[in-house]
Design a protein around this motif. Structure first.
Motif, PDB file in Angstrom:
ATOM      1  N   LYS A 230     -42.300  12.248 -14.287  1.00 44.36           N
ATOM      2  CA  LYS A 230     -43.717  12.298 -13.988  1.00 44.36           C
ATOM      3  C   LYS A 230     -44.101  13.770 -13.899  1.00 44.36           C
ATOM      4  O   LYS A 230     -43.261  14.624 -13.626  1.00 44.36           O
ATOM      5  N   ARG A 231     -45.368  14.042 -14.133  1.00 46.70           N
ATOM      6  CA  ARG A 231     -45.790  15.429 -14.088  1.00 46.70           C
ATOM      7  C   ARG A 231     -46.968  15.577 -13.146  1.00 46.70           C
ATOM      8  O   ARG A 231     -47.875  14.746 -13.146  1.00 46.70           O
ATOM      9  N   VAL A 232     -46.908  16.603 -12.351  1.00 47.44           N
ATOM     10  CA  VAL A 232     -48.052  16.924 -11.513  1.00 47.44           C
ATOM     11  C   VAL A 232     -48.483  18.360 -11.834  1.00 47.44           C
ATOM     12  O   VAL A 232     -47.661  19.266 -11.919  1.00 47.44           O
ATOM     13  N   ASP A 233     -49.764  18.509 -12.092  1.00 46.85           N
ATOM     14  CA  ASP A 233     -50.320  19.836 -12.355  1.00 46.85           C
ATOM     15  C   ASP A 233     -51.003  20.333 -11.085  1.00 46.85           C
ATOM     16  O   ASP A 233     -51.784  19.603 -10.488  1.00 46.85           O
ATOM     17  N   VAL A 234     -50.680  21.527 -10.704  1.00 40.01           N
ATOM     18  CA  VAL A 234     -51.185  22.064  -9.439  1.00 40.01           C
ATOM     19  C   VAL A 234     -51.918  23.381  -9.715  1.00 40.01           C
ATOM     20  O   VAL A 234     -51.397  24.251 -10.411  1.00 40.01           O
ATOM     21  N   VAL A 235     -53.117  23.504  -9.168  1.00 38.28           N
ATOM     22  CA  VAL A 235     -53.824  24.790  -9.215  1.00 38.28           C
ATOM     23  C   VAL A 235     -53.695  25.434  -7.839  1.00 38.28           C
ATOM     24  O   VAL A 235     -53.986  24.795  -6.826  1.00 38.28           O
ATOM     25  N   VAL A 236     -53.205  26.664  -7.826  1.00 36.86           N
ATOM     26  CA  VAL A 236     -52.999  27.350  -6.539  1.00 36.86           C
ATOM     27  C   VAL A 236     -54.056  28.435  -6.343  1.00 36.86           C
ATOM     28  O   VAL A 236     -54.831  28.730  -7.259  1.00 36.86           O
ATOM     29  N   ASP A 237     -54.063  29.021  -5.140  1.00 38.26           N
ATOM     30  CA  ASP A 237     -55.185  29.913  -4.789  1.00 38.26           C
ATOM     31  C   ASP A 237     -54.950  31.381  -5.114  1.00 38.26           C
ATOM     32  O   ASP A 237     -55.733  32.231  -4.728  1.00 38.26           O
ATOM     33  N   ARG A 238     -53.818  31.657  -5.782  1.00 42.18           N
ATOM     34  CA  ARG A 238     -53.670  33.058  -6.212  1.00 42.18           C
ATOM     35  C   ARG A 238     -52.748  33.153  -7.436  1.00 42.18           C
ATOM     36  O   ARG A 238     -52.027  32.194  -7.763  1.00 42.18           O
ATOM     37  N   ASP A 239     -52.808  34.297  -8.079  1.00 39.93           N
ATOM     38  CA  ASP A 239     -52.062  34.464  -9.318  1.00 39.93           C
ATOM     39  C   ASP A 239     -50.561  34.545  -9.049  1.00 39.93           C
ATOM     40  O   ASP A 239     -50.135  35.191  -8.101  1.00 39.93           O
ATOM     41  N   LEU A 240     -49.811  33.895  -9.911  1.00 38.59           N
ATOM     42  CA  LEU A 240     -48.354  33.962  -9.820  1.00 38.59           C
ATOM     43  C   LEU A 240     -47.816  34.703 -11.040  1.00 38.59           C
ATOM     44  O   LEU A 240     -48.352  34.570 -12.146  1.00 38.59           O
ATOM     45  N   ALA A 241     -46.767  35.447 -10.834  1.00 34.23           N
ATOM     46  CA  ALA A 241     -46.162  36.196 -11.937  1.00 34.23           C
ATOM     47  C   ALA A 241     -45.181  35.319 -12.703  1.00 34.23           C
ATOM     48  O   ALA A 241     -44.988  35.471 -13.911  1.00 34.23           O
ATOM     49  N   LEU A 255     -48.453  27.425 -16.449  1.00 34.39           N
ATOM     50  CA  LEU A 255     -49.341  27.233 -17.608  1.00 34.39           C
ATOM     51  C   LEU A 255     -50.385  28.341 -17.677  1.00 34.39           C
ATOM     52  O   LEU A 255     -50.845  28.713 -18.745  1.00 34.39           O
ATOM     53  N   ALA A 256     -50.778  28.796 -16.530  1.00 38.48           N
ATOM     54  CA  ALA A 256     -51.748  29.891 -16.400  1.00 38.48           C
ATOM     55  C   ALA A 256     -51.389  30.563 -15.080  1.00 38.48           C
ATOM     56  O   ALA A 256     -50.608  30.002 -14.309  1.00 38.48           O
ATOM     57  N   PRO A 257     -51.916  31.761 -14.803  1.00 40.10           N
ATOM     58  CA  PRO A 257     -51.499  32.457 -13.576  1.00 40.10           C
ATOM     59  C   PRO A 257     -51.642  31.602 -12.309  1.00 40.10           C
ATOM     60  O   PRO A 257     -50.885  31.755 -11.362  1.00 40.10           O
ATOM     61  N   ARG A 258     -52.602  30.666 -12.329  1.00 36.68           N
ATOM     62  CA  ARG A 258     -52.796  29.849 -11.134  1.00 36.68           C
ATOM     63  C   ARG A 258     -52.501  28.367 -11.358  1.00 36.68           C
ATOM     64  O   ARG A 258     -52.825  27.538 -10.521  1.00 36.68           O
ATOM     65  N   ARG A 259     -51.939  28.062 -12.509  1.00 38.09           N
ATOM     66  CA  ARG A 259     -51.713  26.643 -12.800  1.00 38.09           C
ATOM     67  C   ARG A 259     -50.240  26.366 -13.095  1.00 38.09           C
ATOM     68  O   ARG A 259     -49.651  26.961 -13.995  1.00 38.09           O
ATOM     69  N   LEU A 260     -49.693  25.419 -12.331  1.00 38.53           N
ATOM     70  CA  LEU A 260     -48.290  25.035 -12.485  1.00 38.53           C
ATOM     71  C   LEU A 260     -48.187  23.604 -12.987  1.00 38.53           C
ATOM     72  O   LEU A 260     -48.960  22.740 -12.567  1.00 38.53           O
ATOM     73  N   ALA A 261     -47.239  23.356 -13.877  1.00 40.11           N
ATOM     74  CA  ALA A 261     -46.915  21.981 -14.257  1.00 40.11           C
ATOM     75  C   ALA A 261     -45.526  21.678 -13.714  1.00 40.11           C
ATOM     76  O   ALA A 261     -44.568  22.365 -14.059  1.00 40.11           O
ATOM     77  N   VAL A 286     -55.295  24.221  -4.552  1.00 40.46           N
ATOM     78  CA  VAL A 286     -56.718  24.058  -4.813  1.00 40.46           C
ATOM     79  C   VAL A 286     -57.001  22.722  -5.493  1.00 40.46           C
ATOM     80  O   VAL A 286     -57.987  22.054  -5.224  1.00 40.46           O
ATOM     81  N   ASP A 287     -56.088  22.318  -6.379  1.00 42.70           N
ATOM     82  CA  ASP A 287     -56.338  21.077  -7.123  1.00 42.70           C
ATOM     83  C   ASP A 287     -55.003  20.473  -7.577  1.00 42.70           C
ATOM     84  O   ASP A 287     -54.041  21.208  -7.829  1.00 42.70           O
ATOM     85  N   VAL A 288     -54.980  19.164  -7.669  1.00 42.21           N
ATOM     86  CA  VAL A 288     -53.768  18.461  -8.086  1.00 42.21           C
ATOM     87  C   VAL A 288     -54.131  17.336  -9.047  1.00 42.21           C
ATOM     88  O   VAL A 288     -55.045  16.558  -8.782  1.00 42.21           O
TER      89      VAL A 288
END
Ligand code: ADP
Ligand code: MG
Length: 310
Positions: A230-241, A255-261, A286-288
């Motif tokens: 299963k996959r959960v996409d998470v938007v976080v509140d700050r940029d990750l390297a 996936l993007a500085p603030r988006r994790l899959a 921020v979002d899931v």
């Protein structure tokens, strides 16, 4: 050789004249008594593989044994162990179904007293058309006749190349029932298909081919289990390297500085626990969004790679 293999293939390669690499080192074992699905998108190399086994296409290299007979050293025995239902509906329009089967029996040296022409025509429900000309048969009838034709010499292995491509639902149901019946009677059945659903429904073992290579070869329950991801996409509140390591996850992609899959096994792990770990590290969520992977995703993931990426 494996003693209980119906078909054993090692390092099979085919380069067509003109340079097309249709098979790029295929190794495969079809166990005796199995109902084996060779699954792959159009152009994957399925028909090439079948046609090599059937003696219709000459391999470039590698070895293949059919029912223990090497196709180079014992081509006649190998060929006699196999009934192939080809993908193309090729027919001699001037023969009736009855004549077609008799002729095929003759080619395989089946003596008249051991022929079972009418029995086979009944089995594929063509007995009432036994003496009609082949050109008057519908597409579905032709496909059924080809199946009967593959069975005249009672081969221990039957291969159906895309048996239901382009056929209507009714005929598909009938073909499936017939394939199951053949298999229940002890015949090893291999079918190629580009329909995932068909392989999943019928086959106890599935090999997926793509660009002339086997990308997975396993029993159907195991393949289905790989769809537990299963996959959960998470938007976080700050940029990750970079993607953070996360215990319990199979994979974490940035996936993007603030988006994790985050991919995980839905049976072993809960999304809540993964999210708790993230926020425990001081990341605000921020979002899931979640997405359930199914076998279709597994298939697409395995066959999405371009030809030379493997
Ligand atoms: P599948 O049955 O999985 O759809 P095929 O075995 O028919 O795949 O084809 C595999 C690849 O080989 C494809 O790219 C196809 O275009 C190519 N191919 C098939 N037959 C020939 C041929 N006779 N000459 C040249 N290329 C071929
Ligand atoms: Mg094909």
């Amino acid at each position: 050789m494996t003693g209980n293999a119906a078909i054993q293939i090692e390092g099979l390669r085919k380069v067509y004249a003109g340079g097309k690499r249709a098979l790029d080192g295929v190794s495969l074992c079809v166990p005796r008594g199995s109902l084996f699905g060779l699954l792959g998108p159009n152009g994957a190399g399925k028909s090439t593989l079948i046609n090599i086994l059937a003696g219709l296409v000459r391999k470039t290299s590698g070895t293949a044994e059919v029912w223990g007979f090497d196709i180079d050293r014992h081509p006649r025995n190998a060929r006699a162990s196999l009934g192939v239902v080809p993908q193309e509906l090729l027919f001699d329009a001037f023969f009736t179904p009855f004549e077609t089967l008799e002729l095929q029996a003759g080619l395989f040296g089946v003596p008249p007293r051991r022929r079972r022409t009418m029995e086979l025509l009944r089995a594929v429900r063509l007995d009432d058309r036994a003496h009609a000309y082949a050109r008057t048969l519908s597409g579905g009838m032709k496909r059924r006749l080809l199946i009967a034709k593959a069975l005249v010499h009672r081969p221990p292995i039957v291969i159906l190349d895309e048996p239901t491509a382009g056929v209507d639902i009714e005929l598909r149901q009938m073909l499936w029932a017939y394939v199951r019946e053949l298999h229940a009677g002890g015949t090893t059945v291999v079918l190629t298909t580009h329909y995932l659903e068909e392989a999943e429904e019928l086959c106890d073992r599935i090999a997926i081919v793509n660009h002339g290579r086997v990308v997975i070869d396993t029993d159907t329950p195991t393949l289905l289990a790989s769809a537990r991801e299963k996959r959960v996409d998470v938007v976080v509140d700050r940029d990750l390297a970079e993607a953070p390591a996360l215990p319990g996850a199979h994979r974490v992609d940035l996936l993007a500085p603030r988006r994790l899959a985050i991919t995980y096994d839905k049976v072993e792990t809960e999304a809540g626990a993964l999210l708790a770990t993230l926020s425990g590290r001081g990341l605000g969520i921020v979002d899931v969004t979640t997405r359930e992977a199914d076998l279709e995703d597994v298939f697409l993931a395995l066959t999405a790679r371009p030809a030379d990426a493997a």
